[in-house]
Design a protein around this motif. Structure first.
Motif, PDB file in Angstrom:
ATOM      1  N   SER A 179       0.854  -1.193   0.000  1.00  0.00           N
ATOM      2  CA  SER A 179       0.000   0.000   0.000  1.00  0.00           C
ATOM      3  C   SER A 179       0.886   1.237   0.000  1.00  0.00           C
ATOM      4  O   SER A 179       2.076   1.169   0.312  1.00  0.00           O
ATOM      5  CB  SER A 179      -0.925   0.026   1.224  1.00  0.00           C
ATOM      6  N   CYS A 180       0.298   2.363  -0.380  1.00  0.00           N
ATOM      7  CA  CYS A 180       0.909   3.674  -0.169  1.00  0.00           C
ATOM      8  C   CYS A 180       2.219   3.893  -0.913  1.00  0.00           C
ATOM      9  O   CYS A 180       3.292   3.969  -0.315  1.00  0.00           O
ATOM     10  CB  CYS A 180       1.072   3.937   1.323  1.00  0.00           C
ATOM     11  N   SER A 181       2.098   3.995  -2.219  1.00  0.00           N
ATOM     12  CA  SER A 181       3.255   4.323  -3.057  1.00  0.00           C
ATOM     13  C   SER A 181       3.141   5.789  -3.445  1.00  0.00           C
ATOM     14  O   SER A 181       2.177   6.191  -4.086  1.00  0.00           O
ATOM     15  CB  SER A 181       3.286   3.426  -4.282  1.00  0.00           C
ATOM     16  N   GLY A 200      -4.368   0.046  -1.640  1.00  0.00           N
ATOM     17  CA  GLY A 200      -4.740   1.431  -1.852  1.00  0.00           C
ATOM     18  C   GLY A 200      -3.655   2.445  -1.593  1.00  0.00           C
ATOM     19  O   GLY A 200      -2.588   2.124  -1.090  1.00  0.00           O
ATOM     20  N   ASP A 201      -3.959   3.696  -1.941  1.00  0.00           N
ATOM     21  CA  ASP A 201      -2.967   4.763  -2.058  1.00  0.00           C
ATOM     22  C   ASP A 201      -1.924   4.371  -3.108  1.00  0.00           C
ATOM     23  O   ASP A 201      -0.729   4.445  -2.880  1.00  0.00           O
ATOM     24  CB  ASP A 201      -2.322   5.124  -0.713  1.00  0.00           C
ATOM     25  N   TYR A 202      -2.450   3.969  -4.251  1.00  0.00           N
ATOM     26  CA  TYR A 202      -1.609   3.637  -5.412  1.00  0.00           C
ATOM     27  C   TYR A 202      -1.007   4.919  -5.988  1.00  0.00           C
ATOM     28  O   TYR A 202       0.074   4.918  -6.541  1.00  0.00           O
ATOM     29  CB  TYR A 202      -2.486   2.932  -6.435  1.00  0.00           C
ATOM     30  N   ILE A 203      -1.779   6.014  -5.880  1.00  0.00           N
ATOM     31  CA  ILE A 203      -1.266   7.350  -6.201  1.00  0.00           C
ATOM     32  C   ILE A 203      -1.633   8.295  -5.055  1.00  0.00           C
ATOM     33  O   ILE A 203      -2.435   7.938  -4.186  1.00  0.00           O
ATOM     34  CB  ILE A 203      -1.876   7.937  -7.509  1.00  0.00           C
ATOM     35  N   TYR A 204      -1.050   9.492  -5.083  1.00  0.00           N
ATOM     36  CA  TYR A 204      -1.434  10.558  -4.151  1.00  0.00           C
ATOM     37  C   TYR A 204      -1.856  11.785  -4.951  1.00  0.00           C
ATOM     38  O   TYR A 204      -1.319  12.048  -6.026  1.00  0.00           O
ATOM     39  CB  TYR A 204      -0.278  10.897  -3.209  1.00  0.00           C
ATOM     40  N   GLU A 205      -2.808  12.519  -4.371  1.00  0.00           N
ATOM     41  CA  GLU A 205      -3.443  13.606  -5.116  1.00  0.00           C
ATOM     42  C   GLU A 205      -2.748  14.949  -4.974  1.00  0.00           C
ATOM     43  O   GLU A 205      -3.103  15.910  -5.650  1.00  0.00           O
ATOM     44  CB  GLU A 205      -4.907  13.748  -4.650  1.00  0.00           C
ATOM     45  N   ASP A 229      -8.110   6.146   0.181  1.00  0.00           N
ATOM     46  CA  ASP A 229      -8.591   7.522  -0.013  1.00  0.00           C
ATOM     47  C   ASP A 229      -7.813   8.329  -1.059  1.00  0.00           C
ATOM     48  O   ASP A 229      -8.399   9.096  -1.823  1.00  0.00           O
ATOM     49  CB  ASP A 229      -8.625   8.285   1.320  1.00  0.00           C
ATOM     50  N   HIS A 230      -6.495   8.156  -1.122  1.00  0.00           N
ATOM     51  CA  HIS A 230      -5.720   9.078  -1.963  1.00  0.00           C
ATOM     52  C   HIS A 230      -5.913   8.871  -3.461  1.00  0.00           C
ATOM     53  O   HIS A 230      -5.528   9.737  -4.246  1.00  0.00           O
ATOM     54  CB  HIS A 230      -4.239   9.027  -1.581  1.00  0.00           C
ATOM     55  N   GLU A 231      -6.501   7.762  -3.871  1.00  0.00           N
ATOM     56  CA  GLU A 231      -6.886   7.639  -5.282  1.00  0.00           C
ATOM     57  C   GLU A 231      -7.974   8.676  -5.610  1.00  0.00           C
ATOM     58  O   GLU A 231      -8.213   8.965  -6.776  1.00  0.00           O
ATOM     59  CB  GLU A 231      -7.409   6.233  -5.593  1.00  0.00           C
ATOM     60  N   SER A 248       6.544   3.872  -0.199  1.00  0.00           N
ATOM     61  CA  SER A 248       7.446   5.024  -0.120  1.00  0.00           C
ATOM     62  C   SER A 248       6.931   6.181   0.742  1.00  0.00           C
ATOM     63  O   SER A 248       7.686   7.098   1.035  1.00  0.00           O
ATOM     64  CB  SER A 248       7.774   5.548  -1.524  1.00  0.00           C
ATOM     65  N   SER A 249       5.668   6.168   1.124  1.00  0.00           N
ATOM     66  CA  SER A 249       5.165   7.273   1.954  1.00  0.00           C
ATOM     67  C   SER A 249       5.816   7.238   3.331  1.00  0.00           C
ATOM     68  O   SER A 249       6.030   6.171   3.886  1.00  0.00           O
ATOM     69  CB  SER A 249       3.650   7.150   2.139  1.00  0.00           C
ATOM     70  N   PRO A 250       6.098   8.426   3.897  1.00  0.00           N
ATOM     71  CA  PRO A 250       6.743   8.457   5.208  1.00  0.00           C
ATOM     72  C   PRO A 250       5.850   7.901   6.305  1.00  0.00           C
ATOM     73  O   PRO A 250       4.631   8.039   6.252  1.00  0.00           O
ATOM     74  CB  PRO A 250       7.016   9.951   5.436  1.00  0.00           C
ATOM     75  N   GLY A 287      -3.614  -1.519   5.064  1.00  0.00           N
ATOM     76  CA  GLY A 287      -2.547  -0.612   4.607  1.00  0.00           C
ATOM     77  C   GLY A 287      -2.670   0.689   5.374  1.00  0.00           C
ATOM     78  O   GLY A 287      -2.702   0.680   6.598  1.00  0.00           O
ATOM     79  N   ASP A 288      -2.699   1.797   4.672  1.00  0.00           N
ATOM     80  CA  ASP A 288      -3.091   3.124   5.183  1.00  0.00           C
ATOM     81  C   ASP A 288      -2.109   3.799   6.133  1.00  0.00           C
ATOM     82  O   ASP A 288      -1.914   5.003   6.064  1.00  0.00           O
ATOM     83  CB  ASP A 288      -4.481   3.052   5.838  1.00  0.00           C
ATOM     84  N   THR A 289      -1.492   3.074   7.050  1.00  0.00           N
ATOM     85  CA  THR A 289      -0.740   3.749   8.121  1.00  0.00           C
ATOM     86  C   THR A 289       0.708   4.042   7.754  1.00  0.00           C
ATOM     87  O   THR A 289       1.365   4.809   8.436  1.00  0.00           O
ATOM     88  CB  THR A 289      -0.693   2.890   9.397  1.00  0.00           C
ATOM     89  N   HIS A 290       1.212   3.376   6.724  1.00  0.00           N
ATOM     90  CA  HIS A 290       2.618   3.489   6.287  1.00  0.00           C
ATOM     91  C   HIS A 290       3.572   2.723   7.190  1.00  0.00           C
ATOM     92  O   HIS A 290       4.784   2.767   7.005  1.00  0.00           O
ATOM     93  CB  HIS A 290       3.068   4.951   6.147  1.00  0.00           C
ATOM     94  N   ASN A 291       3.037   2.045   8.188  1.00  0.00           N
ATOM     95  CA  ASN A 291       3.869   1.263   9.104  1.00  0.00           C
ATOM     96  C   ASN A 291       3.355  -0.167   9.204  1.00  0.00           C
ATOM     97  O   ASN A 291       2.254  -0.459   8.763  1.00  0.00           O
ATOM     98  CB  ASN A 291       3.870   1.919  10.498  1.00  0.00           C
TER      99      ASN A 291
HETATM  100 FE   LIG Z   1      -1.058   6.338   2.393  1.00  0.00          FE
END
Ligand SMILES: [Fe+2]
Length: 568
Positions: free
Chosen positions: A150-152, A178-183, A243-245, A492-494, A464-468
């Motif tokens: 998740s979260c690229s 999810g969070d395949y992209i960010y807006e 959400d970020h899609e 890759s998201s922090p 996914g979602d949390t980046h951790n």
């Molecule tokens: Fe994310």
């Protein structure tokens, strides 16, 4: 087999277009075709496959016309059991156009179960790269390996995590939560090092994305990443959005990062986002591409049923926020009102989806029920005194101090003695810290848990979602375990390390404090990028978290791993 004429092509492509670019059963053998009727294109974004089931798979590519002003392109596609394509199992013609951003989706039908296939797209004077895919088994499956992501975030770093999964040759399928992209805009979230590392947004797509054209361009940029292209070509993917899609903290009728006054109608934006998502990703939405109903199931033989869920668009009620219960002058917390609101009937999956899921769980005879969804399901309840913290950099010290208190309480209790009352209160007065997760929807969570218990189906949940990375047991309101949750770190998201301003060594200490303080949490990693490998057998499911050391260049190494086993 016969030679292919331009008239045939027009006939075939017309029927392909009639189903909105998805050609099915156009299986006339085209190994001996003339390339004259095909267009000159650039296969700019690789190939992909997805939503493979026992007899069908979606094949995807993007074919940009070489000549300016051309609005429609004609291609052929081929699917074979061998990489040389000498013998074709299926083939056909397909057209695409500017109408769908020159993306191509073919839903190939009537395939053999449990079969590896090679596929490619063919144009006038070029072929796409060759992709590999696999249909699902009907029965007899004893082993399965799934890679979970998740979260690229493109400006935040290179997608080495995808590259690492592609490099391994033992992954059967990818699940993306999810969070395949960010807006965000070029100066938005996680963009601080984008210029330095050569990961800037396109100049004509550097603002926050809102329109269809914006969303399409963002996918086009993300899909230039070599690691991502490799992994799409290597195995079938099963995706669902977060959400970020669309935009940050989306719920059924709005989002934190959507301002109707300046950014227009939310539903128009959502339609644009969903349309681009369907165009660019190899998925087969069950109700077609005009519907946001994305939840769907896949059976990996009788070993595992995967249920991909939507916790964002379809039913999610607006998130509660602590700030709405806190008096800005006095800081006083309206506890009674909060308690009433949080325990009220609030939707995350919503009745229709939960009803559907109940049916799927009931019907499935598979050993494992895997829920692929976005936000953490487990109770992430932390000492309430931490919630007022404004300066997050003070949190690590507070967490470590509270860990000491909890260990003291536990030691005292183990000796059969009464712990200090104040100590006990500090570590047992707990509150959820993220109301955007299942913790903000506890009533529906209990309904799901009760369903799983009634059906005697332990839940294997991924998030996914949390980046951790997180490993938790799932317990219901009576303290009964109903399953386990494995949560994947970001590509890759922090992660938490950024908010807590902690380096590697302290991150391990803080992670240990979290695991001590949060009752259902078994382990976590707060600072490294990576993915999860789920190795599934009838005996058990092993989750193996893989962590890499670098996303700022394309050089990286796997530097850590962690294993957890679930046997139900
Ligand atoms: Fe994310």
């Amino acid at each position: 087999m016969r030679n292919f004429s331009r008239r045939d092509f027009l006939k075939l492509s017309a029927s392909a277009l009639a189903v909105a670019s998805v050609s099915t059963l156009l299986s006339g053998c085209v190994s001996n075709f003339s390339r004259d009727a095909l267009s000159k294109v650039s296969f700019s974004h690789g190939v992909a496959s997805g939503d493979a089931n026992q007899q069908a798979v979606i094949l995807w590519t993007r074919a940009i016309p070489v000549q300016a002003g051309v609005t429609q392109v004609n291609l052929a596609w081929q699917l074979s059991k061998d990489p040389s394509f000498k013998q074709l199992e299926r083939s056909g013609y397909v057209s695409t156009s500017a109408e769908r951003d020159f993306t191509v989706k073919v839903d190939v039908q009537q395939l053999m179960p449990d079969q590896r296939y090679y596929y490619r797209f063919v144009a006038a004077d070029s072929d796409s790269m060759t992709g590999v895919t696999r249909t699902l088994a009907t029965a007899g499956m004893t082993e399965l390996k799934l890679a979970v992501f998740s979260c690229s975030n493109y400006p935040a770093g290179y997608f080495n995590v995808y590259r690492e999964a592609a490099r391994r040759n033992d992954v059967d399928a990818v699940i993306h939560l999810g969070d395949y992209i960010y807006e965000y805009a070029a100066d938005g979230y996680a963009t601080e090092r984008a210029v330095e590392i050569g990961r800037t947004l396109a100049t004509d797509n550097a603002s926050e994305i809102i329109t269809l054209d914006d969303y399409r361009k963002r996918y086009a940029l993300y899909r230039t990443d070599a690691g991502l292209q490799q992994l799409h070509a290597a195995v079938p993917w099963y995706l669902v959005w977060d959400d970020h899609e669309i935009t940050n903290d989306t719920w059924h009728s709005g989002a934190e990062n959507h301002q109707p006054d300046s950014e227009g109608d939310f539903f128009e934006r959502r339609s644009a986002a969903v349309r681009a998502y369907y165009e660019w990703l190899p998925i087969r939405p069950p109700m077609g591409e005009d519907s946001i109903q994305i939840y769907r199931s896949f059976n990996f033989g009788e070993l595992l049923s995967l249920h991909l869920l939507d916790t964002r668009l379809i039913a999610r009620d607006q998130q509660l926020a602590y700030k709405n219960y806190t008096d800005p002058q006095t800081g006083e917390f309206a506890a009674a009102r909060y308690k009433e609101d949080i325990s009220a009937e609030r939707n995350l999956l919503g009745k229709a989806q939960l009803g559907w899921l109940t049916g799927q769980l009931q019907q499935s005879s598979a050993k494992w029920q895997l829920l692929g969804q976005q936000v953490l399901m487990s109770k992430m309840h932390i000492p309430a005194e931490l919630l007022g913290t404004r300066d997050f950099s003070t949190l690590p010290a507070k967490l470590l101090a509270l860990e000491e208190v909890k260990l003291r309480v536990l030691r005292t209790q183990q000796q059969g003695l009464e712990p200090d009352a104040e100590d006990l209160a500090r570590v047992t007065r707990l509150m959820p810290y993220n109301l955007d997760a299942w913790d903000g929807y506890p009533r529906e969570r209990e309904q799901l848990y009760a369903t799983a218990r009634a059906l005697n189906k332990p839940l294997l949940v991924i998030a996914g979602d949390t980046h951790n990375a997180w490993h938790s047991v799932l317990t219901d309101q009576h303290g009964q375990q109903v399953g386990v949750e494995f949560a994947t770190p970001s590509v890759s998201s922090p992660g938490m390390e950024k908010y807590l301003k902690i380096e590697q060594e302290q991150a391990a200490e803080v992670a240990s404090a979290f695991s001590t303080l949060i009752n259902d949490l078994q382990w976590c990693n707060l600072h490294q990028r990576g993915f999860m490998l789920l190795s599934v057998t009838v005996q058990g499911v092993q989750c193996n978290w893989q962590f890499i050391d670098n996303i700022l260049t394309e050089d990286y190494q796997v530097v850590a791993e962690h294993k957890a086993v679930y046997q139900a």
